[in-house]
Motif scaffolding. Structure first.
Motif, PDB file in Angstrom:
ATOM      1  N   SER A  51       0.815  -1.213   0.000  1.00  0.00           N
ATOM      2  CA  SER A  51       0.000   0.000   0.000  1.00  0.00           C
ATOM      3  C   SER A  51       0.851   1.267   0.000  1.00  0.00           C
ATOM      4  CB  SER A  51      -0.958   0.004   1.191  1.00  0.00           C
ATOM      5  OG  SER A  51      -0.237   0.071   2.401  1.00  0.00           O
ATOM      6  N   VAL A  52       2.132   1.150   0.272  1.00  0.00           N
ATOM      7  CA  VAL A  52       3.012   2.321   0.355  1.00  0.00           C
ATOM      8  C   VAL A  52       2.999   3.154  -0.921  1.00  0.00           C
ATOM      9  CG1 VAL A  52       5.446   3.033   0.506  1.00  0.00           C
ATOM     10  CG2 VAL A  52       4.488   1.472   2.214  1.00  0.00           C
ATOM     11  N   PRO A  53       3.246   2.581  -2.117  1.00  0.00           N
ATOM     12  CA  PRO A  53       3.279   3.423  -3.321  1.00  0.00           C
ATOM     13  C   PRO A  53       1.971   4.174  -3.566  1.00  0.00           C
ATOM     14  CG  PRO A  53       4.155   1.248  -3.797  1.00  0.00           C
ATOM     15  CD  PRO A  53       3.572   1.190  -2.425  1.00  0.00           C
ATOM     16  N   ARG A  54       0.851   3.533  -3.296  1.00  0.00           N
ATOM     17  CA  ARG A  54      -0.445   4.193  -3.508  1.00  0.00           C
ATOM     18  C   ARG A  54      -0.607   5.394  -2.579  1.00  0.00           C
ATOM     19  NH1 ARG A  54      -1.964  -1.321  -3.253  1.00  0.00           N
ATOM     20  NH2 ARG A  54      -2.136  -2.182  -5.338  1.00  0.00           N
ATOM     21  N   LEU A  55      -0.176   5.219  -1.329  1.00  0.00           N
ATOM     22  CA  LEU A  55      -0.286   6.314  -0.374  1.00  0.00           C
ATOM     23  C   LEU A  55       0.662   7.460  -0.722  1.00  0.00           C
ATOM     24  CD1 LEU A  55      -0.611   4.224   2.896  1.00  0.00           C
ATOM     25  CD2 LEU A  55      -2.411   5.511   1.729  1.00  0.00           C
ATOM     26  N   LEU A  56       1.856   7.123  -1.187  1.00  0.00           N
ATOM     27  CA  LEU A  56       2.792   8.167  -1.600  1.00  0.00           C
ATOM     28  C   LEU A  56       2.279   8.894  -2.837  1.00  0.00           C
ATOM     29  CD1 LEU A  56       6.176   6.335  -0.970  1.00  0.00           C
ATOM     30  CD2 LEU A  56       5.171   8.190   0.393  1.00  0.00           C
ATOM     31  N   ASP A  57       1.562   8.184  -3.712  1.00  0.00           N
ATOM     32  CA  ASP A  57       0.962   8.817  -4.891  1.00  0.00           C
ATOM     33  C   ASP A  57      -0.117   9.830  -4.500  1.00  0.00           C
ATOM     34  OD1 ASP A  57       2.588   7.432  -6.630  1.00  0.00           O
ATOM     35  OD2 ASP A  57       1.068   5.940  -7.171  1.00  0.00           O
ATOM     36  N   LEU A  58      -0.642   9.692  -3.285  1.00  0.00           N
ATOM     37  CA  LEU A  58      -1.652  10.626  -2.794  1.00  0.00           C
ATOM     38  C   LEU A  58      -1.013  11.860  -2.163  1.00  0.00           C
ATOM     39  CD1 LEU A  58      -4.127   8.088  -1.146  1.00  0.00           C
ATOM     40  CD2 LEU A  58      -4.431   9.329  -3.308  1.00  0.00           C
ATOM     41  N   ALA A  59       0.299  12.003  -2.343  1.00  0.00           N
ATOM     42  CA  ALA A  59       1.078  13.150  -1.862  1.00  0.00           C
ATOM     43  C   ALA A  59       1.302  13.129  -0.352  1.00  0.00           C
ATOM     44  CB  ALA A  59       0.459  14.470  -2.309  1.00  0.00           C
ATOM     45  N   LEU A  60       1.173  11.963   0.259  1.00  0.00           N
ATOM     46  CA  LEU A  60       1.545  11.849   1.666  1.00  0.00           C
ATOM     47  C   LEU A  60       3.058  11.753   1.759  1.00  0.00           C
ATOM     48  CD1 LEU A  60      -1.088   9.207   2.851  1.00  0.00           C
ATOM     49  CD2 LEU A  60      -1.106  11.656   3.320  1.00  0.00           C
ATOM     50  N   THR A  61       3.620  12.228   2.843  1.00  0.00           N
ATOM     51  CA  THR A  61       5.062  12.129   3.025  1.00  0.00           C
ATOM     52  C   THR A  61       5.420  10.723   3.509  1.00  0.00           C
ATOM     53  OG1 THR A  61       5.027  12.786   5.353  1.00  0.00           O
ATOM     54  CG2 THR A  61       5.188  14.569   3.692  1.00  0.00           C
ATOM     55  N   ILE A  62       6.701  10.395   3.383  1.00  0.00           N
ATOM     56  CA  ILE A  62       7.176   9.102   3.880  1.00  0.00           C
ATOM     57  C   ILE A  62       6.889   8.984   5.369  1.00  0.00           C
ATOM     58  CG2 ILE A  62       9.296   7.799   4.377  1.00  0.00           C
ATOM     59  CD1 ILE A  62      10.294   8.623   1.599  1.00  0.00           C
TER      60      ILE A  62
END
Length: 111
Positions: free
Chosen positions: A32-43
């Motif tokens: 799920s990490v790449p999808r969440l990062l695609d939503l402009a969330l920070t690491i």
């Protein structure tokens, strides 16, 4: 029906089950990490939200990016072969989610 009780313990209480369950849980989170990062969330936000370390989030992102690059390279290498077999530029572009121009460029760059 198979009885998975081992003595008074359930199969779900065994070390093997617990380790496999935890690995599956972590893999699901990592995917799920790449999808969440695609939503402009920070690491940092992703790590906190998923209960992972920043290092785990960074590694999941690197793994995902590596897979994407590998898939693209494999598709690019297949283009000349598919064209020689009679598949049209348009069909290749559609199948591989490339533009027609990208497929033509690859075809022209091949000897």
């Amino acid at each position: 029906m198979v009885d998975y009780n081992i003595g008074t313990r359930s199969f779900k209480d065994t070390k093997i089950y617990q380790e496999a369950f935890e690995e599956g849980r972590l893999e699901g989170l990592r995917q799920s990490v790449p999808r969440l990062l695609d939503l402009a969330l920070t690491i940092e936000q992703v790590a906190e939200g998923l209960g992972l370390t920043i290092n785990q989030v960074q590694n999941a992102k690197l793994y995902h990016d590596g897979i994407q690059i590998g898939e693209r390279i494999a598709k690019l290498k297949l283009i000349p072969t598919l064209l020689k077999l009679g598949v049209t530029v348009e069909q290749v572009a559609e199948a591989f989610d490339f533009s027609v121009e990208e497929v033509r460029q690859v075809a022209q760059s091949q000897p």
